[in-house]
Design an enzyme around this catalytic site. Structure first.
Site, PDB file in Angstrom:
ATOM      1  CE  LYS A  49       3.283  -6.117   3.732  1.00  0.00           C
ATOM      2  NZ  LYS A  49       2.826  -4.941   4.501  1.00  0.00           N
ATOM      3  CG  ASP A  61       0.535  -4.089   2.003  1.00  0.00           C
ATOM      4  OD1 ASP A  61       0.673  -5.024   2.818  1.00  0.00           O
ATOM      5  OD2 ASP A  61       1.354  -3.161   1.876  1.00  0.00           O
ATOM      6  CD  GLU A  79       0.572  -1.471   7.887  1.00  0.00           C
ATOM      7  OE1 GLU A  79       0.251  -0.706   8.817  1.00  0.00           O
ATOM      8  OE2 GLU A  79       1.040  -1.077   6.807  1.00  0.00           O
ATOM      9  CD  GLU A  87       7.870  -0.529   7.435  1.00  0.00           C
ATOM     10  OE1 GLU A  87       6.867  -1.187   7.109  1.00  0.00           O
ATOM     11  OE2 GLU A  87       8.121   0.612   6.990  1.00  0.00           O
ATOM     12  CG  ASP A 122      -0.393  -0.006   2.510  1.00  0.00           C
ATOM     13  OD1 ASP A 122       0.844  -0.171   2.612  1.00  0.00           O
ATOM     14  OD2 ASP A 122      -1.131   0.141   3.507  1.00  0.00           O
ATOM     15  CB  SER A 123       4.602   1.672  -0.104  1.00  0.00           C
ATOM     16  OG  SER A 123       4.815   0.515  -0.901  1.00  0.00           O
TER      17      SER A 123
HETATM   18  O1  KIV Z   1       3.600  -1.137   1.617  1.00  0.00           O
HETATM   19  C1  KIV Z   1       4.778  -1.537   1.629  1.00  0.00           C
HETATM   20  O2  KIV Z   1       5.586  -1.238   0.742  1.00  0.00           O
HETATM   21  C2  KIV Z   1       5.202  -2.376   2.736  1.00  0.00           C
HETATM   22  C3  KIV Z   1       6.672  -2.638   2.866  1.00  0.00           C
HETATM   23  C4  KIV Z   1       7.324  -1.442   3.395  1.00  0.00           C
HETATM   24  C5  KIV Z   1       6.935  -3.839   3.669  1.00  0.00           C
HETATM   25  O3  KIV Z   1       4.401  -2.790   3.515  1.00  0.00           O
END
Ligand code: KIV
Length: 282
Positions: free
Chosen positions: A118, A88, A120, A188, A49-50
């Site tokens: 994924k 994500d 969080e 992280e 989600d970056s």
């Molecule tokens: O969203 C992302 O890029 C991430 C990484 C920093 C692990 O979760």
């Protein structure tokens, strides 16, 4: 699928940890980049989600929607022949209600084409949702330490687990997530020592970003690793190439050649072009 290319699957992660082989993961958000990274042999691509920061230009990851994630995950999974694709789950797509979380995770697999999702954080709602996802066949990667979706609670992007209580909580959360059924854990923004402790305490592999060398694998945002970000240089980033500079030079060459008329040349042109000036004199 190309018969010569062996796709990385979820159980391969445990096998890699068992034989001490480090796992490589990079983020990807679009078809062309994903194709290059996949062909280069990375084990997993994370549609992080970056993308909110590096593709959409937001200040943080909170505005990213499930539809954004599905859209980009589709592009990445179309490109991948080898790498495991992890998508994500964005903010609010999983933390409110267990059924909604399971359904949204399912959409990333079913519509996005991801191999895994994924999530969080930890806590009872999240672990129950993960257990339910795993039960119906959705593989899940956890994410602890600096969790960017909690930017407001953390008061910014700060290194986590710096106190004995913080380390204790990290170890407890990691154990809880493993129990719920995650097959890998992203760590992280934590010091190397607690990252090593978590890694040693789990059966499943840890994948670190800013968490030191003891993790079972490493993940970086692709633009950071490729040297395409010139304004932010966090300590944990290594630029393995200078692709930003290479792009700048290529674009400057394009502009120069268009301006001076050397591009397109005859080799880039269909048919022959005789300029009016030349034909007047013939
Ligand atoms: O969203 C992302 O890029 C991430 C990484 C920093 C692990 O979760």
């Amino acid at each position: 699928m190309d018969a010569a290319v062996k796709k990385v699957r979820v159980p391969d992660f445990a096998a890699m940890k068992a034989r001490g082989e480090r796992i490589t993961m990079l983020t990807a958000y679009d078809y062309t980049m994903a194709k290059i990274l996949d062909k280069a042999g990375v084990d997993a691509l994370l549609v992080g989600d970056s993308l909110g920061n590096v593709q959409l230009g937001y200040d943080n990851t909170l505005p990213v929607t499930l539809e954004d994630m599905i859209h980009h995950t589709q592009a990445v999974s179309r490109a991948c022949k080898r790498a495991l694709v992890v998508a994500d789950m964005p903010f609010l797509s999983y933390g409110v209600d267990i059924n909604a979380a399971v359904y949204n995770a399912g959409r990333l697999i079913k519509e996005g084409g991801a191999d895994a999702v994924k999530i969080e954080g930890a806590g009872s709602l999240i672990t129950q949702a993960i257990a339910r996802m795993v039960e119906i066949g959705i593989p899940v990667v956890g994410h602890l330490g600096l969790t960017p979706q909690s930017i407001h609670r953390m008061g910014g992007y700060r290194v986590q687990a710096k106190t004995p209580e913080g380390v204790e909580k990290l170890l407890a959360d990691a154990a809880q997530l493993q129990e719920a059924g995650i097959f890998a854990l992203t760590l992280e923004g934590i010091p190397a020592q607690p990252a090593a402790q978590v890694t040693a305490s789990l059966r499943i592999p840890t994948i670190g970003i800013g968490a030191g060398a003891a993790c079972d694998g490493q993940v970086l945002v692709c633009y950071d690793a490729l040297g395409m970000v010139d304004d932010l240089h966090p300590k944990f980033v290594k630029q393995f190439g200078q692709i930003g500079q290479a792009i700048t030079e290529a674009v400057q060459a394009f502009c120069r050649e268009v301006k001076d008329g050397t591009f397109p040349g005859p080799e880039h042109t269909y048919g022959e072009y005789v300029s009016p000036a030349k034909s007047d004199h013939s």
